[in-house]
Design an enzyme around this catalytic site. Structure first.
Site, PDB file in Angstrom:
ATOM      1  N   HIS A   1     -12.525   9.159   1.266  1.00  0.00           N
ATOM      2  CA  HIS A   1     -12.532  10.717   1.520  1.00  0.00           C
ATOM      3  C   HIS A   1     -13.579  11.424   1.974  1.00  0.00           C
ATOM      4  O   HIS A   1     -14.444  11.706   1.642  1.00  0.00           O
ATOM      5  CB  HIS A   1     -12.191  11.359   0.026  1.00  0.00           C
ATOM      6  CG  HIS A   1     -11.514  12.788   0.039  1.00  0.00           C
ATOM      7  ND1 HIS A   1     -11.937  13.458  -0.996  1.00  0.00           N
ATOM      8  CD2 HIS A   1     -10.986  13.702   1.017  1.00  0.00           C
ATOM      9  CE1 HIS A   1     -11.561  14.801  -0.695  1.00  0.00           C
ATOM     10  NE2 HIS A   1     -11.125  14.726   0.540  1.00  0.00           N
TER      11      HIS A   1
ATOM     12  N   GLU B   1     -27.320  26.043   9.551  1.00  0.00           N
ATOM     13  CA  GLU B   1     -28.716  25.579   8.894  1.00  0.00           C
ATOM     14  C   GLU B   1     -28.479  24.081   8.335  1.00  0.00           C
ATOM     15  O   GLU B   1     -29.730  23.522   8.291  1.00  0.00           O
ATOM     16  CB  GLU B   1     -29.330  26.615   7.947  1.00  0.00           C
ATOM     17  CG  GLU B   1     -29.412  28.008   8.656  1.00  0.00           C
ATOM     18  CD  GLU B   1     -30.203  28.350   9.688  1.00  0.00           C
ATOM     19  OE1 GLU B   1     -30.892  27.337  10.311  1.00  0.00           O
ATOM     20  OE2 GLU B   1     -30.021  29.507  10.178  1.00  0.00           O
TER      21      GLU B   1
ATOM     22  N   ARG C   1     -21.207  20.618  -5.611  1.00  0.00           N
ATOM     23  CA  ARG C   1     -21.761  22.125  -5.569  1.00  0.00           C
ATOM     24  C   ARG C   1     -22.375  21.833  -6.817  1.00  0.00           C
ATOM     25  O   ARG C   1     -22.012  22.020  -8.030  1.00  0.00           O
ATOM     26  CB  ARG C   1     -20.344  22.938  -5.925  1.00  0.00           C
ATOM     27  CG  ARG C   1     -19.999  23.559  -5.053  1.00  0.00           C
ATOM     28  CD  ARG C   1     -18.762  24.506  -5.317  1.00  0.00           C
ATOM     29  NE  ARG C   1     -18.031  24.811  -4.019  1.00  0.00           N
ATOM     30  CZ  ARG C   1     -18.473  26.125  -3.487  1.00  0.00           C
ATOM     31  NH1 ARG C   1     -19.411  26.760  -3.929  1.00  0.00           N
ATOM     32  NH2 ARG C   1     -17.936  26.118  -2.069  1.00  0.00           N
TER      33      ARG C   1
ATOM     34  N   ARG D   1      -2.694  27.064   4.200  1.00  0.00           N
ATOM     35  CA  ARG D   1      -3.157  26.138   5.114  1.00  0.00           C
ATOM     36  C   ARG D   1      -2.599  26.269   6.558  1.00  0.00           C
ATOM     37  O   ARG D   1      -1.835  26.827   7.027  1.00  0.00           O
ATOM     38  CB  ARG D   1      -2.469  24.503   4.803  1.00  0.00           C
ATOM     39  CG  ARG D   1      -2.952  24.282   3.469  1.00  0.00           C
ATOM     40  CD  ARG D   1      -4.030  23.528   3.302  1.00  0.00           C
ATOM     41  NE  ARG D   1      -4.674  23.206   2.038  1.00  0.00           N
ATOM     42  CZ  ARG D   1      -5.725  22.587   1.839  1.00  0.00           C
ATOM     43  NH1 ARG D   1      -6.370  21.515   2.783  1.00  0.00           N
ATOM     44  NH2 ARG D   1      -6.117  22.357   0.643  1.00  0.00           N
TER      45      ARG D   1
ATOM     46  N   LYS E   1      -2.934  11.797   1.956  1.00  0.00           N
ATOM     47  CA  LYS E   1      -3.772  11.486   0.796  1.00  0.00           C
ATOM     48  C   LYS E   1      -2.876   9.991   0.065  1.00  0.00           C
ATOM     49  O   LYS E   1      -3.542   9.239  -0.324  1.00  0.00           O
ATOM     50  CB  LYS E   1      -3.610  12.520  -0.605  1.00  0.00           C
ATOM     51  CG  LYS E   1      -4.212  13.818  -0.036  1.00  0.00           C
ATOM     52  CD  LYS E   1      -5.771  13.646   0.386  1.00  0.00           C
ATOM     53  CE  LYS E   1      -6.308  14.907   0.751  1.00  0.00           C
ATOM     54  NZ  LYS E   1      -7.758  14.818   1.212  1.00  0.00           N
TER      55      LYS E   1
ATOM     56  N   TYR F   1       5.214  20.194  -0.242  1.00  0.00           N
ATOM     57  CA  TYR F   1       3.904  20.868  -0.012  1.00  0.00           C
ATOM     58  C   TYR F   1       2.942  19.725   0.450  1.00  0.00           C
ATOM     59  O   TYR F   1       2.905  18.607  -0.398  1.00  0.00           O
ATOM     60  CB  TYR F   1       3.520  21.621  -0.899  1.00  0.00           C
ATOM     61  CG  TYR F   1       2.411  22.728  -0.556  1.00  0.00           C
ATOM     62  CD1 TYR F   1       2.841  23.951   0.015  1.00  0.00           C
ATOM     63  CD2 TYR F   1       0.932  22.276  -0.230  1.00  0.00           C
ATOM     64  CE1 TYR F   1       1.724  24.831   0.643  1.00  0.00           C
ATOM     65  CE2 TYR F   1       0.173  23.165   0.149  1.00  0.00           C
ATOM     66  CZ  TYR F   1       0.467  24.328   0.406  1.00  0.00           C
ATOM     67  OH  TYR F   1      -0.572  25.208   1.229  1.00  0.00           O
ATOM     68  N   GLY F   2       2.265  19.818   1.639  1.00  0.00           N
ATOM     69  CA  GLY F   2       0.906  19.242   2.025  1.00  0.00           C
ATOM     70  C   GLY F   2       0.958  17.945   1.414  1.00  0.00           C
ATOM     71  O   GLY F   2       1.646  16.764   1.827  1.00  0.00           O
ATOM     72  N   GLY F   3      -0.101  17.616   0.630  1.00  0.00           N
ATOM     73  CA  GLY F   3      -0.489  16.154   0.160  1.00  0.00           C
ATOM     74  C   GLY F   3       0.448  15.499  -0.586  1.00  0.00           C
ATOM     75  O   GLY F   3       0.670  14.400  -0.848  1.00  0.00           O
TER      76      GLY F   3
ATOM     77  N   ASP G   1     -11.515  14.726   7.235  1.00  0.00           N
ATOM     78  CA  ASP G   1     -11.198  14.602   5.906  1.00  0.00           C
ATOM     79  C   ASP G   1     -11.108  13.062   5.410  1.00  0.00           C
ATOM     80  O   ASP G   1     -11.546  12.954   4.100  1.00  0.00           O
ATOM     81  CB  ASP G   1      -9.689  15.004   5.586  1.00  0.00           C
ATOM     82  CG  ASP G   1      -9.333  15.239   4.207  1.00  0.00           C
ATOM     83  OD1 ASP G   1     -10.130  15.530   3.243  1.00  0.00           O
ATOM     84  OD2 ASP G   1      -8.286  14.812   3.809  1.00  0.00           O
TER      85      ASP G   1
ATOM     86  N   ARG H   1      -1.269  20.321  -4.029  1.00  0.00           N
ATOM     87  CA  ARG H   1      -1.121  19.046  -4.719  1.00  0.00           C
ATOM     88  C   ARG H   1      -1.009  19.047  -6.245  1.00  0.00           C
ATOM     89  O   ARG H   1      -1.303  19.837  -6.918  1.00  0.00           O
ATOM     90  CB  ARG H   1      -2.317  17.982  -4.312  1.00  0.00           C
ATOM     91  CG  ARG H   1      -2.541  17.730  -3.053  1.00  0.00           C
ATOM     92  CD  ARG H   1      -3.697  16.540  -2.941  1.00  0.00           C
ATOM     93  NE  ARG H   1      -4.959  17.131  -2.963  1.00  0.00           N
ATOM     94  CZ  ARG H   1      -5.465  16.858  -4.522  1.00  0.00           C
ATOM     95  NH1 ARG H   1      -4.983  16.324  -5.125  1.00  0.00           N
ATOM     96  NH2 ARG H   1      -6.745  17.384  -4.421  1.00  0.00           N
TER      97      ARG H   1
ATOM     98  N   SER I   1     -12.948  18.353  -2.714  1.00  0.00           N
ATOM     99  CA  SER I   1     -12.215  19.330  -1.910  1.00  0.00           C
ATOM    100  C   SER I   1     -12.961  20.575  -2.287  1.00  0.00           C
ATOM    101  O   SER I   1     -13.440  20.899  -3.280  1.00  0.00           O
ATOM    102  CB  SER I   1     -10.790  19.309  -2.551  1.00  0.00           C
ATOM    103  OG  SER I   1     -10.162  18.065  -2.976  1.00  0.00           O
ATOM    104  N   ALA I   2     -12.709  21.489  -1.177  1.00  0.00           N
ATOM    105  CA  ALA I   2     -13.498  22.823  -1.261  1.00  0.00           C
ATOM    106  C   ALA I   2     -14.832  22.783  -1.366  1.00  0.00           C
ATOM    107  O   ALA I   2     -15.275  23.936  -1.970  1.00  0.00           O
ATOM    108  CB  ALA I   2     -12.489  23.628  -2.447  1.00  0.00           C
ATOM    109  N   CYS I   3     -15.507  21.840  -0.782  1.00  0.00           N
ATOM    110  CA  CYS I   3     -16.912  22.173  -0.523  1.00  0.00           C
ATOM    111  C   CYS I   3     -17.292  22.017   0.795  1.00  0.00           C
ATOM    112  O   CYS I   3     -18.435  21.746   1.318  1.00  0.00           O
ATOM    113  CB  CYS I   3     -17.409  21.068  -1.143  1.00  0.00           C
ATOM    114  SG  CYS I   3     -17.678  20.891  -2.852  1.00  0.00           S
TER     115      CYS I   3
HETATM  116  O1  O2Y Z   1      -3.077  20.998  -1.488  1.00  0.00           O
HETATM  117  C1  O2Y Z   1      -2.712  20.159  -0.696  1.00  0.00           C
HETATM  118  O2  O2Y Z   1      -1.425  19.485  -0.614  1.00  0.00           O
HETATM  119  C2  O2Y Z   1      -3.571  19.702   0.165  1.00  0.00           C
HETATM  120  S1  O2Y Z   1      -4.999  19.127  -0.336  1.00  0.00           S
HETATM  121  C3  O2Y Z   1      -6.098  18.676   1.095  1.00  0.00           C
HETATM  122  C4  O2Y Z   1      -5.604  18.811   2.304  1.00  0.00           C
HETATM  123  C5  O2Y Z   1      -6.474  18.612   3.356  1.00  0.00           C
HETATM  124  C6  O2Y Z   1      -7.614  18.320   2.999  1.00  0.00           C
HETATM  125  N1  O2Y Z   1      -8.035  17.714   1.891  1.00  0.00           N
HETATM  126  C7  O2Y Z   1      -7.352  18.086   0.774  1.00  0.00           C
HETATM  127  C8  O2Y Z   1      -7.782  17.737  -0.700  1.00  0.00           C
HETATM  128  O3  O2Y Z   1      -7.337  18.241  -1.564  1.00  0.00           O
HETATM  129  O4  O2Y Z   1      -8.803  16.962  -0.457  1.00  0.00           O
HETATM  130 MN    MN Z   2      -9.539  16.105   1.245  1.00  0.00          MN
END
Ligand code: O2Y
Ligand code: MN
Length: 600
Positions: free
Chosen positions: A246, A512, A416, A385, A226, A217-219, A293, A73, A268-270
């Protein structure tokens, strides 16, 4: 289907307008069928875009590699084109809608002019959420990317039924996407066409439109995710009195068979996908997935908030996903019917990424270079992905497509945080919970040893995804809490990432985390005790049974670090200052209250 069969004049005008501007060689209506998916996938294989994986290892699945300049993104190229900059707020890039339309759609030299020459325009009618759910919404995406069509088939519900509804007058979000790479006769096509230097991911909240140009790409390109389900839907939710968030949604069942649904927001990424598919270590407890998501929530007649997952698939981060970190995601992709973007390909036609359980001796990396075990270079792009059908997840809840949604009992927020923030903290009221959401933050860099790192605030994990002024978004959450007759979820702040002063992780995480879910579940039933502290209610006891952990670590995880919190206050003040007079006064009151309680 073709355009001549449509009867809705406005729909025909919209479609014809885009055909005239983009001048594709052909227009194809998508019907969501397997037959059409296979036809497009085969065409992409022939063109060298898709690589068919071994049918024994990953049935009916493909690998695809993007352009090196198009791997994620692009927040800096993402715009909210509301009438005024003030409406978009301080956390969004804004552009005047008239100006942006001129850049993109100008009849003389707009970027879309002739952008689909030599290509096919696909018309994708899709539903976000189960078709006919009162919480779902429809969209049409026009795109010149076969890759996008295949991904949208997995991530959304594509069907001619939706086109019929829209033709009958049902409102829809207008989504236009082009990779921005027209072809002249005789031009050789790239396997990942894009216009990496002129990307525009633009949103027009007033007209419920999304115009995306230059990225595949993706988002940036799968516009249901998104762009629609968060940025445009957050505006719709504000205007119509619901929530577009989200958040993952999970179903939690206790050993007696009693069920609660929890929605959780993390940046993202947590590890959202990991939590949504978690295998609890606590005996008798079960987690099942509704979504990983995004959650859309509306009040039911009983005053509870009912949530649907508007998506139909997972677009998960591949690196780090393994049988250890997320066995159910691995089982989901191993069933096949997936698209793998920017992963490495093994000699036997399977897929590989860093963190997988077994590392092959050789493979071809995402940049198509030979790769050897032990190489310094990454085999997969860090943002590689998998696109996988949610229905294949072995722990998908049976009610995941219930049009009525599922009633939410608790919201979890988190980030985090190596220091200060305890494992779990319960809000004392809805307003306090909104304060917790508004102050969600992670350390900017991986803080090592109990040190307070500088914070990056990501309120409600919506910073890149809120389609309007975030101060007004906080106000919308507060308004939701004032709805008469509302039976609101309880709100918790969790932190799986706390470290001790010597740098060791205080909490094992993964399965856990079910211990924290158990406390939350029992708090919702008034069956677990809490201690009141200046920051909120902390567990009196947590079920640590069978965990080999020093008592000091348990204590540190469940106590209020008064001095540490005092150090965070100035950062919260700076963060709140960004929202100026649009910051609801209730949040300043919460901050003052916290400061007072900490200094008692
Ligand atoms: O980088 C991208 O285009 C995807 S970003 C994404 C994809 C799936 C779920 N969440 C996210 C995010 O950035 O929160
Ligand atoms: Mn996301």
């Amino acid at each position: 289907m073709d355009i001549t069969k449509l009867k809705n004049k406005k729909l025909v005008e919209w479609l014809q307008g885009w055909i005239d501007l983009c001048t594709p060689d052909e227009v194809v209506f998508c019907d969501g069928s397997k037959k059409q998916y296979n036809k497009i996938a085969n065409m992409l294989v022939k063109a060298g875009v898709f690589i068919k994986l071994d049918d024994e290892k990953k049935p009916n699945s493909y690998a695809v590699r993007s352009d090196v300049g198009d791997v994620a993104r692009v927040e800096e190229r993402t715009f909210i084109c509301s009438k005024t900059k003030e409406e978009a707020g301080p956390t969004n890039n804004w552009c005047d809608p008239v100006e942006m339309r001129a850049i993109l759609c100008g009849k003389q030299n707009g970027l879309y002019k002739g952008c689909m020459k030599g290509r096919t325009m696909y018309v994708i009618p899709f539903s976000m959420g189960p078709v006919d759910s009162p919480i779902s919404k429809y969209g049409i995406e026009l795109t010149d990317s076969g890759y996008v069509v295949c991904n949208m088939n997995i991530m959304t519900r594509v069907s001619p039924k939706i086109l019929e509804r829209i033709d009958d007058g049902t409102e829809f979000v207008k989504c236009v996407h082009s990779v921005g790479a027209p072809l002249n006769p005789g031009d050789a096509d790239s396997t990942w066409p894009c216009d990496a230097k002129h990307k525009y991911i633009t949103h027009f909240p007033d007209t419920r439109e999304i115009l995306s140009y230059g990225s595949g790409y993706g988002g940036n390109a799968l516009l249901g995710k998104k762009c629609f389900a968060l940025r445009i839907a957050s505006v719709q939710a504000r205007d119509e009195g619901w929530l577009a968030e989200h958040m993952l949604i999970l179903k939690l069942t206790n050993p007696k068979g009693s069920v609660k649904y929890v929605a959780a927001a993390f940046p993202s990424a947590c590890g959202k996908t990991n939590l949504a598919m978690m295998e609890p270590t606590l005996k008798g407890w079960k987690v099942e997935t509704i979504g990983d998501d995004i959650a859309w929530m509306k009040f039911g007649e009983d005053g509870r908030l009912y949530a649907i997952n508007p998506e139909a698939g997972f677009f998960g981060v591949a690196p780090g996903t393994s049988m250890q970190s997320n066995p159910n995601a691995m089982r989901t992709v191993n069933k096949g019917n997936c698209i793998f973007t920017n992963c490495a390909i093994t000699e036997d036609g399977d897929i590989f990424w860093e963190g997988m359980d077994e590392t092959p001796d050789f493979c071809v990396d995402w940049l198509r270079r030979p790769w050897k075990k032990g190489s310094k270079a990454k085999a997969a792009n860090p943002n590689a992905r998998f696109t996988a059908p949610a229905s294949q997840c072995p722990v998908i809840a049976k009610e995941w497509e219930d049009p009525a949604g599922v009633p939410i009992s608790a919201f979890l927020f988190g980030g985090r945080r190596a220091a200060v923030v305890p494992l779990v903290n319960e809000a004392t009221s809805w307003e306090h919970g909104v304060f917790l959401g508004a102050t969600m933050a992670s350390e900017k860099t991986a803080a090592a040893a109990g040190v307070v790192g500088e914070l990056r605030f990501d309120p409600f994990a919506m910073l890149p995804f809120c389609g309007y002024h975030m101060g007004d978004y906080f106000a919308h959450w507060l308004k939701i809490g004032k709805k008469s007759g509302a039976k609101l979820p309880k709100i918790y702040y969790v932190n799986w990432f706390r470290k001790a002063a010597d740098g060791h992780w205080l909490w094992p995480g993964f399965g856990e985390n079910s211990r924290v879910l158990k406390w939350v579940f029992e708090r919702c039933d008034d069956k677990a005790d809490a201690v009141s502290t200046p920051i909120g209610n902390l567990p009196k006891d947590l079920d640590f049974g069978g965990l080999d952990m020093p008592e000091a670590d348990k204590k540190e995880l469940l106590s209020c670090d008064v001095e540490g919190w005092k150090g965070v206050i100035p950062e919260i003040k700076n963060h709140f200052a960004k929202f100026g007079d649009r910051l609801p006064k209730e949040l300043n009151k919460q901050l003052e209250g916290l400061e007072k309680r900490l200094s008692k």
